[in-house]
Design an enzyme around this catalytic site. Structure first.
Site, PDB file in Angstrom:
ATOM      1  N   GLU A 206      29.550 -41.761 -10.724  1.00 50.78           N
ATOM      2  CA  GLU A 206      29.422 -42.602 -11.904  1.00 50.78           C
ATOM      3  C   GLU A 206      30.793 -42.991 -12.443  1.00 50.78           C
ATOM      4  O   GLU A 206      31.725 -42.195 -12.380  1.00 50.78           O
ATOM      5  CB  GLU A 206      28.643 -41.833 -12.993  1.00 50.78           C
ATOM      6  CG  GLU A 206      27.353 -41.244 -12.460  1.00 50.78           C
ATOM      7  CD  GLU A 206      26.625 -40.303 -13.432  1.00 50.78           C
ATOM      8  OE1 GLU A 206      26.954 -40.302 -14.629  1.00 50.78           O
ATOM      9  OE2 GLU A 206      25.717 -39.587 -12.967  1.00 50.78           O
ATOM     10  N   GLU A 317      23.577 -45.590 -21.645  1.00 45.61           N
ATOM     11  CA  GLU A 317      22.853 -44.364 -21.956  1.00 45.61           C
ATOM     12  C   GLU A 317      23.344 -43.843 -23.302  1.00 45.61           C
ATOM     13  O   GLU A 317      24.540 -43.870 -23.572  1.00 45.61           O
ATOM     14  CB  GLU A 317      23.128 -43.305 -20.880  1.00 45.61           C
ATOM     15  CG  GLU A 317      22.494 -41.950 -21.185  1.00 45.61           C
ATOM     16  CD  GLU A 317      22.956 -40.859 -20.228  1.00 45.61           C
ATOM     17  OE1 GLU A 317      23.663 -41.148 -19.261  1.00 45.61           O
ATOM     18  OE2 GLU A 317      22.601 -39.692 -20.479  1.00 45.61           O
TER      19      GLU A 317
END
Ligand SMILES: *[C@@H]1O[C@H](CO)[C@@H](O)[C@H](O)[C@H]1NC(C)=O
Ligand SMILES: *[C@@H]1O[C@H](CO)[C@@H](O)[C@H](O)[C@H]1NC(C)=O
Length: 402
Positions: A206, A317
């Site tokens: 990520e 997120e």
């Protein structure tokens, strides 16, 4: 001595001993993370950036990397092997802004490492958890069978995703400074490259930007990476906070603040991230901006990702701790919904994947997922200038998201 004072004395000794052990453990952990440096640079945001010799970096503490021979450049680049445009050192000018650049540079042969301070570790719930995401709910699970359970985890996402067989991903994303309601929440925007299923053995790589008061001690927007090979359990971490990622670049510090930030109805600033798999060695490389090759995640860290990624996600997120019984006001992206469009909403543009022939191309069959579209939403589109693009984000709590 009375019974009571004897008891108090014993308690005092127990408490003192525990504190001392913790303190010792914290110092020991700091010594592991903060390698001896050739030079230290004080950033205006309070960070200290240590220029650490490249062969001294924490990555080589990893048991599987003890005898690893560092690779100074990839064998392959999906945008072509023009190494003149690719740099791992500061010989040419580049406009990527990390605040610490105002006060100095790290020399060739060293890498800039954000120093971990004692208070950084003490903010974590334990030394073990410092620098780690909390659970498998840190990834959106659009194809999971148990949506209800995931929905209750408190992690909320608004993402676009593709499924298949991928060897990399790229996008350009604008950078914002979302408001965080309380310090145990965060807001991030990133690319996920996933391998395996949404269970114990999920592999993930990520990268993106984040605001995380618990991790960094402030509300600055910071460039970050993450990896795990066991669904955020024992392996992996943010940035260089555990051994794994091998950095070769002397300009970009993982976890450092980025500026400038996009303004609502004003100037937009974006960053480009490319992650790809070297077909020869199998390592996953990362590039930041135009041609800044940062380093790589060795293939040996992973199981599924030794082959390919099975899902790519682009989006945001946040953690919704709902501490006051209401939805959090923590923002995702710009804090505005996708409908508002350019200059107001947060975006990923020129979204691409690396396919089986190691070429960059626009993804086919892009899907979207969000747990609560009234809180944070996502939309996709396509045009000539931006290729495949995504608008995502939202304000969190609002009349439709109580
Ligand atoms: C971060 O911002 C929140 C409000 O959005 C504020 O309450 C908090 O004090 C800030 N934290 C730090 C460490 O500056
Ligand atoms: C998640 O929970 C919210 C609130 O209970 C609900 O409105 C939403 O439909 C749920 N989403 C999914 C994907 O189950």
């Amino acid at each position: 001595m009375s019974m009571f004072s004897r008891f108090a004395m014993v308690m005092f000794l127990v408490v003192a001993a525990t504190a001392a052990t913790n303190d010792f453990e914290v110092v020991e952990h700091l010594n592991k993370l903060n390698k001896p440096s050739m030079k230290s640079i004080k950033s205006p945001d309070g960070d200290i950036i240590d220029c650490v010799h490249i062969s001294n970096q924490a990555a080589f503490d990893h048991p599987s990397l003890k005898n690893h021979k560092i690779q100074m450049r990839p064998n392959y680049h999906p945008e072509g092997m023009n190494f003149d445009n690719m740099k791992v050192s500061s010989e040419t000018q580049e406009t990527i802004n990390q605040l610490w650049h105002l006060n100095g540079k790290c020399a060739k042969g060293t890498i800039p490492v954000r120093r971990t301070k004692k208070e950084d570790v003490l903010r974590a719930s334990s030394i073990k958890k410092y620098g780690k995401k909390k659970s498998v709910s840190s990834v959106a699970q659009p194809t999971s069978v148990d949506l209800d359970l995931i929905n209750q985890s408190g992690h909320q996402h608004a993402i676009a995703y593709v499924e298949g067989e991928f060897y990399g991903a790229k996008a350009t994303m604008n950078v914002w400074d979302p408001q965080i309601q309380q310090s145990n929440e965060f807001s991030l925007s990133q690319i996920w490259l996933l391998g395996g299923s949404f269970s114990e053995d999920l592999n993930s790589i990520e990268a993106g930007w984040q605001v995380s008061p618990d991790l960094y001690g402030d509300n600055n927007t910071r460039f970050f990476t993450y990896w795990t090979s066991d669904a955020y359990q024992a392996t992996g971490c943010y940035n260089l906070l555990c051994s794994g990622f091998i950095q070769i670049n002397n300009e970009i510090a993982l976890g450092a603040s980025i500026s400038p930030i996009s303004k609502y109805h004003g100037s937009q600033y974006d960053i480009s991230i490319l992650i790809w798999k070297d077909p020869e060695q199998g390592n996953w490389w990362m590039q930041f901006g135009k041609g800044n090759v940062l380093g790589y995640w060795p293939a040996s860290l992973f199981s599924y990702l030794t082959e390919s990624a099975s899902m790519i996600q682009w989006g945001g997120e946040v953690v919704n701790s709902a501490s006051d019984g209401q939805h959090t006001t923590t923002q995702m992206g710009s804090g505005h919904f996708p409908e508002e469009g350019f200059g107001k909403s947060s975006y990923f543009r020129n979204v691409q994947i690396v396919d089986g022939s190691n070429s960059l191309r626009a993804p086919k069959d892009i899907d979207t997922f969000t747990e609560q579209p009234n809180c944070y939403d996502v939309q996709t589109g396509k045009n000539d200038g931006w290729g495949s693009y995504i608008y995502y984000g939202g304000p969190g709590r609002n009349p439709n998201c109580p």
